[in-house]
Motif scaffolding. Structure first.
Motif, PDB file in Angstrom:
ATOM      1  N   TYR A 176       1.175  -1.165  -0.101  1.00 17.89           N
ATOM      2  CA  TYR A 176       0.074   0.088   0.162  1.00 17.89           C
ATOM      3  C   TYR A 176       0.689   1.283   0.069  1.00 17.89           C
ATOM      4  CZ  TYR A 176      -3.966  -3.193   1.447  1.00 17.89           C
ATOM      5  OH  TYR A 176      -4.851  -3.832   1.531  1.00 17.89           O
ATOM      6  N   ALA A 177       0.471   2.542  -0.662  1.00 23.16           N
ATOM      7  CA  ALA A 177       1.188   3.623  -0.555  1.00 23.16           C
ATOM      8  C   ALA A 177       0.339   4.520   0.422  1.00 23.16           C
ATOM      9  CB  ALA A 177       0.815   4.165  -1.989  1.00 23.16           C
ATOM     10  N   ILE A 178       1.050   5.038   1.351  1.00 25.80           N
ATOM     11  CA  ILE A 178       0.299   5.869   2.283  1.00 25.80           C
ATOM     12  C   ILE A 178       0.173   7.201   1.800  1.00 25.80           C
ATOM     13  CG2 ILE A 178       0.350   6.665   4.573  1.00 25.80           C
ATOM     14  CD1 ILE A 178       0.026   3.561   4.453  1.00 25.80           C
ATOM     15  N   LEU A 179      -1.081   7.696   1.644  1.00 29.76           N
ATOM     16  CA  LEU A 179      -1.398   9.113   1.073  1.00 29.76           C
ATOM     17  C   LEU A 179      -1.515  10.219   2.192  1.00 29.76           C
ATOM     18  CD1 LEU A 179      -4.089   8.138  -1.529  1.00 29.76           C
ATOM     19  CD2 LEU A 179      -1.466   8.328  -1.750  1.00 29.76           C
ATOM     20  N   GLU A 180      -1.997   9.728   3.421  1.00 27.22           N
ATOM     21  CA  GLU A 180      -2.126  10.544   4.297  1.00 27.22           C
ATOM     22  C   GLU A 180      -2.259   9.893   5.663  1.00 27.22           C
ATOM     23  OE1 GLU A 180      -2.767  14.044   4.317  1.00 27.22           O
ATOM     24  OE2 GLU A 180      -3.577  14.281   2.200  1.00 27.22           O
ATOM     25  N   ARG A 181      -1.990  10.347   6.679  1.00 23.90           N
ATOM     26  CA  ARG A 181      -2.166   9.848   8.346  1.00 23.90           C
ATOM     27  C   ARG A 181      -2.636  10.847   9.175  1.00 23.90           C
ATOM     28  NH1 ARG A 181       3.407   7.001  10.430  1.00 23.90           N
ATOM     29  NH2 ARG A 181       1.865   6.646  11.904  1.00 23.90           N
ATOM     30  N   ASP A 182      -3.834  10.400  10.016  1.00 24.99           N
ATOM     31  CA  ASP A 182      -4.491  11.324  10.712  1.00 24.99           C
ATOM     32  C   ASP A 182      -5.089  12.632  10.218  1.00 24.99           C
ATOM     33  OD1 ASP A 182      -5.484  11.771  13.236  1.00 24.99           O
ATOM     34  OD2 ASP A 182      -3.681  13.248  13.931  1.00 24.99           O
ATOM     35  N   TRP A 183      -5.751  12.368   8.996  1.00 23.19           N
ATOM     36  CA  TRP A 183      -6.182  13.523   8.359  1.00 23.19           C
ATOM     37  C   TRP A 183      -7.408  13.889   8.824  1.00 23.19           C
ATOM     38  CZ3 TRP A 183     -10.589  14.549   5.283  1.00 23.19           C
ATOM     39  CH2 TRP A 183     -10.646  15.523   4.158  1.00 23.19           C
TER      40      TRP A 183
END
Length: 109
Positions: free
Chosen positions: A11-18
């Motif tokens: 998986y590619a992480i696009l955002e964290r804690d958005w």
């Protein structure tokens, strides 16, 4: 830990804690052309409740509203999936990760 697990599994992480208003999305990822919204739940033990069981109707509704805002705001044109990653364990001990793809669907309006 959940983000590392996802990255290790392609998986590619696009955002964290958005954040959107008072709502948040723990992880926004992508894989194989699909946008994946991931709710992360942790518990030190599972004596009373599995972590994934704590995702109730109100939380699903809140996640769905934030996901809708993200999709519209970023003009996402991809399939959308809602997953849960349940992490059990305590500091200094071994952790167990349970990834539940397609864990829920957004409620009908």
């Amino acid at each position: 830990m959940a983000a590392r697990y996802l990255m290790d599994n392609g998986y590619a992480i696009l955002e964290r804690d958005w954040h959107y208003q008072r709502r948040d999305l723990d992880i926004i990822a992508s894989k194989d052309g699909m946008l994946v919204i991931v709710e992360v739940r942790t518990r030190s033990n599972i004596n009373y409740l599995q972590p994934e069981e704590s995702v109730d109707y109100h939380k699903i509704k809140s996640i769905s509203i934030a996901a809708n805002a993200y999709v519209k705001g970023h003009r996402v044109n991809a399939s959308l999936r809602f997953d849960i990653i349940a992490v059990t364990g305590s500091p200094g001990a071994k952790y167990h990760i349970n990834h539940i793809p397609d864990a829920f669907y957004p409620p009908a309006r």
